[in-house]
Design a protein around this motif. Structure first.
Motif, short mmCIF file in Angstrom:
data_model
loop_
_atom_site.label_atom_id
_atom_site.label_comp_id
_atom_site.label_asym_id
_atom_site.label_seq_id
_atom_site.Cartn_x
_atom_site.Cartn_y
_atom_site.Cartn_z
N SER B 5 0.69 -1.13 -0.01
CA SER B 5 -0.02 0.03 -0.02
C SER B 5 1.09 1.20 0.19
O SER B 5 1.79 1.27 0.94
CB SER B 5 -0.92 -0.04 1.23
OG SER B 5 -0.90 1.07 1.85
N PRO B 6 0.68 2.14 -0.94
CA PRO B 6 1.61 3.20 -1.10
C PRO B 6 1.18 4.40 0.06
O PRO B 6 0.05 4.43 0.62
CB PRO B 6 1.01 3.93 -2.44
CG PRO B 6 -0.21 3.43 -2.61
CD PRO B 6 -0.21 1.97 -2.17
N VAL B 7 2.33 4.96 0.64
CA VAL B 7 2.29 6.01 1.52
C VAL B 7 1.42 7.18 0.85
O VAL B 7 1.66 7.33 -0.16
CB VAL B 7 3.42 6.56 1.97
CG1 VAL B 7 3.50 7.70 2.99
CG2 VAL B 7 4.11 5.03 2.80
N VAL B 8 0.47 7.79 1.67
CA VAL B 8 -0.25 8.90 1.15
C VAL B 8 0.25 10.03 1.67
O VAL B 8 0.47 10.39 2.84
CB VAL B 8 -1.59 8.68 1.29
CG1 VAL B 8 -2.50 10.18 0.68
CG2 VAL B 8 -2.57 7.46 0.49
N ILE B 9 0.47 11.06 0.74
CA ILE B 9 1.24 12.48 1.26
C ILE B 9 0.46 13.53 0.73
O ILE B 9 0.03 13.61 -0.43
CB ILE B 9 2.66 12.68 0.60
CG1 ILE B 9 3.46 11.38 1.04
CG2 ILE B 9 3.35 13.76 0.97
CD1 ILE B 9 4.92 11.27 0.39
N GLN B 25 13.56 6.20 -2.66
CA GLN B 25 14.94 5.92 -2.51
C GLN B 25 15.11 4.43 -1.52
O GLN B 25 15.84 3.74 -1.84
CB GLN B 25 15.82 6.92 -1.90
CG GLN B 25 16.21 7.84 -2.94
CD GLN B 25 16.97 9.16 -2.47
OE1 GLN B 25 16.86 9.39 -1.20
NE2 GLN B 25 17.23 9.99 -3.02
N ALA B 26 14.03 4.42 -1.03
CA ALA B 26 13.84 3.06 -0.14
C ALA B 26 12.98 2.18 -0.72
O ALA B 26 12.53 1.09 -0.21
CB ALA B 26 13.49 3.44 1.36
N GLY B 27 12.56 2.48 -2.13
CA GLY B 27 11.85 1.42 -2.69
C GLY B 27 10.24 1.29 -2.29
O GLY B 27 9.49 0.52 -2.41
N ILE B 28 9.70 2.39 -2.02
CA ILE B 28 8.48 2.73 -1.38
C ILE B 28 7.68 3.53 -2.44
O ILE B 28 8.05 4.74 -2.89
CB ILE B 28 8.24 3.00 0.07
CG1 ILE B 28 9.08 1.98 1.24
CG2 ILE B 28 6.98 3.27 0.89
CD1 ILE B 28 9.22 2.53 2.47
N HIS B 29 6.43 3.16 -2.52
CA HIS B 29 5.64 4.16 -3.49
C HIS B 29 4.69 4.88 -2.68
O HIS B 29 4.34 4.75 -1.53
CB HIS B 29 4.51 3.07 -4.25
CG HIS B 29 5.34 2.10 -5.18
ND1 HIS B 29 5.31 2.62 -6.52
CD2 HIS B 29 5.84 1.01 -5.10
CE1 HIS B 29 6.01 1.88 -7.48
NE2 HIS B 29 6.36 0.88 -6.45
N SER B 30 4.41 6.08 -3.34
CA SER B 30 3.54 7.05 -2.66
C SER B 30 2.68 7.56 -3.65
O SER B 30 2.87 7.81 -4.93
CB SER B 30 4.52 8.04 -1.95
OG SER B 30 5.00 8.61 -2.99
N ILE B 31 1.60 8.36 -3.10
CA ILE B 31 0.72 9.06 -3.69
C ILE B 31 0.79 10.37 -3.29
O ILE B 31 0.52 10.54 -1.88
CB ILE B 31 -0.69 8.50 -3.64
CG1 ILE B 31 -0.84 6.97 -4.03
CG2 ILE B 31 -1.65 9.18 -4.29
CD1 ILE B 31 -2.11 6.44 -3.91
N TYR B 109 -5.91 5.17 3.21
CA TYR B 109 -4.38 4.83 3.26
C TYR B 109 -4.04 4.08 4.54
O TYR B 109 -5.05 3.86 5.43
CB TYR B 109 -3.82 6.51 3.66
CG TYR B 109 -4.63 6.87 5.04
CD1 TYR B 109 -5.69 7.61 4.89
CD2 TYR B 109 -4.14 6.71 6.36
CE1 TYR B 109 -6.43 8.17 5.98
CE2 TYR B 109 -4.88 7.28 7.35
CZ TYR B 109 -5.89 7.90 7.25
OH TYR B 109 -6.57 8.24 8.34
N GLU B 110 -2.87 3.67 4.81
CA GLU B 110 -2.51 2.91 5.79
C GLU B 110 -1.44 3.67 6.65
O GLU B 110 -1.59 3.97 7.55
CB GLU B 110 -1.51 1.71 5.62
CG GLU B 110 -2.64 0.54 5.19
CD GLU B 110 -1.74 -0.76 4.92
OE1 GLU B 110 -0.71 -0.76 5.54
OE2 GLU B 110 -2.56 -1.62 3.97
N GLN B 111 -0.61 4.56 5.89
CA GLN B 111 0.18 5.52 6.55
C GLN B 111 0.06 6.84 5.68
O GLN B 111 0.03 6.94 4.55
CB GLN B 111 1.77 5.12 6.37
CG GLN B 111 1.95 4.00 7.36
CD GLN B 111 3.44 3.37 7.31
OE1 GLN B 111 3.63 2.95 6.38
NE2 GLN B 111 4.06 3.20 8.49
N LEU B 112 0.10 8.05 6.32
CA LEU B 112 -0.31 9.39 5.81
C LEU B 112 0.88 10.43 6.28
O LEU B 112 1.08 10.10 7.35
CB LEU B 112 -1.46 9.81 6.42
CG LEU B 112 -2.24 11.14 5.95
CD1 LEU B 112 -2.58 11.07 4.34
CD2 LEU B 112 -3.39 11.48 6.84
#
Ligand SMILES: Cc1cc2nc3c(=O)[nH]c(=O)nc-3n(C[C@H](O)[C@H](O)[C@H](O)COP(=O)(O)OP(=O)(O)OC[C@H]3O[C@@H](n4cnc5c(N)ncnc54)[C@H](O)[C@@H]3O)c2cc1C
Ligand SMILES: Cc1cc2nc3c(=O)[nH]c(=O)nc-3n(C[C@H](O)[C@H](O)[C@H](O)COP(=O)(O)OP(=O)(O)OC[C@H]3O[C@@H](n4cnc5c(N)ncnc54)[C@H](O)[C@@H]3O)c2cc1C
Lengths: 426, 465
Positions: B5-9, B25-31, B109-112
């Motif tokens: 699940s992408p981090v939502v910003i 850079q850590a390989g994590i997707h975000s929206i 989101y899981e993390q915001l």
């Protein structure tokens, strides 16, 4: 605040919503008692979230705030039986509730004048009437059934034909087949009402501890002697529990018994400010709609048991919007300014809990007003005052005492009356 | 925690994009969601772009930050950018209500990460509403559009490092700048020189601006500020005076200027509406307003929500960048994309820089701390809340009646109930009540949900029946 430490009050009221504030106002009118009111606005506090309808008949027959809930119940019933929508039986409350609601309702014109003239706060009492707008034969059957249930109030209802409705309320969907109007059901601005009671009480000498939480309750034997707050200890002879949806926590601390009061979430939608588009308040079987004193149109409201959650959720909002747009099509071209959710202090039988608690001294309940606390705040304040002073009461409050729940514990359930079993509001 | 699940910003400004890049850079997707049509936030988005050409950031950092767009491009594979998308508030317990054009929908989101930046603080005074009286940001915006000069004859008044900057910009744009009025005393700046030297290059560049002003005969008045503004249809006069230590205008020290535009800047306020709607714990900050509580890793009182950049206290561009990166590192740790050792190692550099930035900023904040005298600049009829037309005297009245908190003030006067949600009047109401009660904790104007109006049609299935 050590200044409170030595202060001893006759009465401490816990909770400053309309109920606590009304109690403070009525009890302070004679200015002979030392009273403190302690309130911390918790998210979801009901009074400021409310619609402000004084729908004495409407609410008593299950319109207004209860409408979505009962509508859904009927749908489910129809689904279950596989039939067409059965003739819906309105959810009519017992006579003693009518008495409670109507007596309170009758107090508003005077109270409005009094709080405006003596204390300078105008809670915007408006004579609006409440129209139950009908779209089809089922709605009409429902209305007929309501009228059958309230023979004693026949002078308070009037039928509007489609033409009369269109003339009276030109923005309501022209395809409506007419309306049933409750002539004595009006509205106020609920947070102004709350402020008006508080300001009146303050001017009458009540000490207001706002933004202050009651943390625990001090007792000596079976007598309440004060409350511990985040502003220090406040001593008292009598504690009034007017903590709305949080009343169970407070009663537990004060009496060891958790009152059967629990939050019932209601979501509301408010439009941007509009020129006058509604003369009266409106209820359909989808929602209710009221244009408030500043022009905003309020649409309510859901009935959800989600604990203390006060978030707004899209599916429920959509349901309200669809109901509103169906009734007043022009809304579809306008804007929603605001949505919120409030927590009605619900009880298993929908009735408030008033008066003492067996086995505890210095403690009075004034809670559980569910979906009509704005309407019934006036009489509640008066009744609690009269009860405290040992005066004759305006009505018999036996059906509203906590004891009613004890009686039915014999058969291990807290159900009062057949009607409630049917709707399973608990 | 789900790995996919992408981090939502929320916010594609300095902090938001920095976080997205660090996550990538850590390989994590975000929206990344932003209401604006471009990335970059308040300073680096379109019209503000030139701000970085001006002596405000040292060149190394300037590069680092102006690289933002480049960095975004380099990591695009990991970043889903959704522009023109306004976050309206929480929907339920793990979704956002968002609006893109006419469409309103939910995004789970899981993390915001909340990185919503700041807005300017409005300080009301007699005449502040007259057309021609503008906030610094508005002035900058007009300048950068290159088409309009905000005025012909102007003055700049308020406090903080942006004052000389805007004065220089105005002068370069051909405006006749009559003077700069900084409420802070010159001696205060001298006192704070050590703090300001935490970012020596910034301090030096600040000096550069001052010499520019001097060279162009633009007077810089320390310890002076606004008294009132006047004009019939539009501004034609502004009145200034020396301030006491508490910023009360000193009688007999007044000067008046004839001008057609006045730029006013008394600092910034965190955009905390979203963090408030999420019911995060907040602290009262005399400088930035209400700010969400975060730990060293920018984690809020709710484990899965982080706050970075101006929305958690005004620190400027560098601070925003570093905070965004720190939040991202923390999330990368929770997702086990970096080890605690790796995270600590990388974060060390960020923590050091952040510390310096905070010390630098604290210098300005001490000088520019708003004093009670500002509250004396309103006449009884001065409008405090423009949306609801609430005057100072209406507020006086209910304070006299014993109102002790913002919520009651709002209920009694309708102050803050209008469309701007108290953005404009909150500062005064907060300061006023705080001053009357000798207690800064007076509550705050609670934002409403949704943050902007939404059309009924966005939620309806159309008119039926
Ligand atoms: C959406 C909605 C619409 C409604 N519409 C109508 C309507 O049209 N007409 C009508 O008559 N009624 C309506 N109601 C119902 C009405 O709002 C309530 O019945 C009424 O407000 C209850 O008042 P209260 O004072 O008991 O509770 P509240 O207003 O909730 O007040 C209780 C107060 O006590 C505080 N408190 C709790 N615990 C503590 C503690 N430990 N220390 C200090 N303070 C504490 C709470 O934070 C709160 O401020 C509506 C309700 C909702 C939710
Ligand atoms: C007018 C003004 C001028 C400034 N000038 C300078 C300057 O010259 N030099 C300097 O160093 N600093 C300046 N600053 C401060 C500067 O903005 C920063 O310190 C830094 O860039 C902040 O980065 P940020 O990411 O925290 O916020 P920003 O870069 O402002 O980014 C926040 C983003 O969040 C978006 N957003 C906010 N709420 C929502 C929502 N609900 N839904 C969707 N999107 C949302 C906004 O559109 C914005 O793009 C200025 C600030 C302002 C307001």
């Amino acid at each position: 605040m050590s200044t409170n430490m030595n202060k001893k009050y006759d009465i401490v009221i816990a909770g400053g919503g309309v109920i606590g504030a009304s109690c403070a106002y009525f009890l302070s009118k004679q200015k002979d008692l030392k009273i403190a009111l302690v309130d911390l606005k918790k998210p979801g506090n009901a009074s400021r979230a409310s619609a402000g309808g004084l729908w004495a008949i409407g609410e008593s027959v299950g319109l207004g705030c209860g409408v979505i809930f009962f509508n859904r119940m009927t749908m489910q019933q129809a689904d279950a039986t596989g039939e067409d929508l059965p003739p819906m039986r309105p959810h009519v409350l017992p006579d003693y509730f009518f008495e409670f609601a109507l007596k309170s309702n009758a107090m508003y014109p005077g109270l409005w004048q009094e709080l405006k003239d003596n204390h300078g706060v105008d809670f915007k009492f408006e004579k609006t009437g409440l129209k139950y707008v009908m779209y089809d034969e089922y709605d009409k059957m429902y209305a007929d059934s309501i009228v059958d249930h309230i023979p004693g109030l026949i002078d308070q209802v009037s039928w509007l034909s489609a033409e009369e409705l269109a003339e009276d309320e030109p923005y309501i969907n022209k395809k409506s087949i007419g309306a049933l109007e409750f002539k004595c059901d009006h509205q106020v601005n609920p947070y102004r009402l709350n402020e008006a009671y508080l300001e009146g009480a303050r001017q009458n000498g009540v000490d207001l501890f706002l933004e202050t939480e009651v943390l625990s309750i001090e007792k000596q034997g079976n007598k309440v002697i004060g409350v511990e707050t985040d502003a220090g200890f406040i001593g008292c002879e009598t504690l009034i529990n007017a903590a709305g949806s949080w009343a169970a926590q407070l009663s537990k601390m004060a009496t060891g018994i958790e009152l059967p009061v629990y939050p019932v979430k209601g979501q509301i939608i408010l439009s941007e400010r509009l020129p006058k588009i509604l003369k009266g308040c409106v209820s359909t079987t989808d929602c209710y709609i009221a244009q408030k004193d500043n022009g905003e149109v309020l649409i309510g409201s859901t009935t959800e048991e989600k604990g203390f959650d006060t978030t707004n959720t899209l599916p429920e909002l959509k349901e309200l919007v669809n109901g509103a747009v169906k009734c007043i099509p022009m809304l579809n071209d306008l804007n929603i300014k605001r949505c919120w959710a409030g927590l009605r202090p619900g009880t298993p039988d929908e009735f408030p809990i008033l008066g003492e608690m067996p086995g505890v001294e210095g403690y009075i309940n004034a809670c559980g007003h569910f979906r009509t606390g704005i309407l019934t705040s006036a009489i509640t304040g008066k009744l609690i005052n009269d009860l405290y002073r040992g005066l004759p009461l305006d009505m018999d409050i036996t059906p509203f005492k906590y004891d009613r729940f004890l009686k039915s514990t014999d058969n291990e359930s807290i159900k009062v009356g057949e009607a409630d079993q049917e709707v399973e509001i608990a | 925690m789900s790995q996919i699940s992408p981090v939502v910003i929320v916010g594609a400004g300095t902090a938001g994009i920095s976080a997205a890049v660090e996550l990538a850079q850590a390989g994590i997707h975000s929206i990344v969601l932003d209401e604006a049509p471009k990335i970059g936030g308040a300073v680096f988005r379109g019209p503000y772009r030139e701000a970085i050409e001006l002596p405000h950031l040292d060149s190394k950092l300037r590069k680092k930050i102006s690289n933002i767009r480049q960095q975004y491009h380099d990591h695009q594979a990991f970043i889903e950018l959704r522009l023109n998308t306004r976050v309206l508030g929480p929907a339920g317990t793990s979704s956002l209500l968002i609006r893109h054009k006419e469409e309103v929908s939910e995004l789970t989101y899981e993390q915001l990460i909340i990185a919503t930046g700041c807005h300017e603080r409005s300080v009301p005074f007699d005449g502040w509403q007259i057309p021609g009286v503008m906030l610094l940001g508005g002035v900058q915006l007009q300048l950068k559009s290159g088409l309009v000069k905000p005025g012909q004859r102007m003055a700049v008044v308020g406090t903080g490092p942006l004052l000389p900057l805007v004065a220089c910009q105005l002068h370069k744009a051909g405006v006749d700048v009559l003077g700069v009025y900084e409420a802070g005393k010159f001696s205060d700046f001298a006192k704070e020189s050590r703090a300001l030297l935490n970012r020596p290059v910034l301090a030096l560049e600040g000096m550069g601006m001052l010499s520019y002003l001097k060279a162009n005969a633009i007077p810089m008045h320390y310890g002076q500020g606004i008294v009132s503004a006047s004009g019939e249809e539009s501004l034609n006069k502004a009145h200034f005076a020396k301030y006491t230590d508490d910023w009360y205008p000193i009688e007999g020290t007044g000067t008046s200027l004839e001008l057609d535009c006045l730029a006013v800047g008394y600092g910034f306020v965190s955009r905390n509406q979203l963090s408030q709607l999420f019911h995060l714990e907040h602290d009262i900050c005399p400088i930035s307003g209400l700010k969400p509580q975060v730990d060293a890793w920018q984690q809020s009182s709710q484990d899965n929500i982080y706050v970075a950049g101006d929305s958690v206290g005004i620190l400027g561009g560098e601070g925003a960048m570093v905070e965004g990166r720190i939040a991202a590192l923390s999330i990368a740790q929770t997702r086990q994309k970096v080890t605690p050792a790796q995270a600590n190692n990388k974060a060390d550099e960020y923590f050091t820089l952040l510390h310096k930035v905070k010390s630098f900023r604290a210098g300005f904040d001490r000088i520019g701390r708003r004093r009670e005298g500002l509250l004396s600049l309103l006449t009884p009829n001065t409008i405090v809340c423009r949306c609801e037309n609430v005057t100072r005297s209406a507020i006086d009245k209910v304070i006299e009646q014993g109102v002790k908190d913002i919520t009651s003030l709002k209920m009694r006067t309708r102050v803050g109930m209008g469309d701007c949600q108290g953005k404009t009047c909150n500062s005064y109401c907060q300061d006023r009540l705080g001053h009357e009660l000798k207690n800064p904790d007076v509550g705050h104007v609670k934002p409403r949900f949704p943050l902007d109006p939404i059309p009924f049609s966005a939620l309806s299935d159309g008119v039926q029946l």
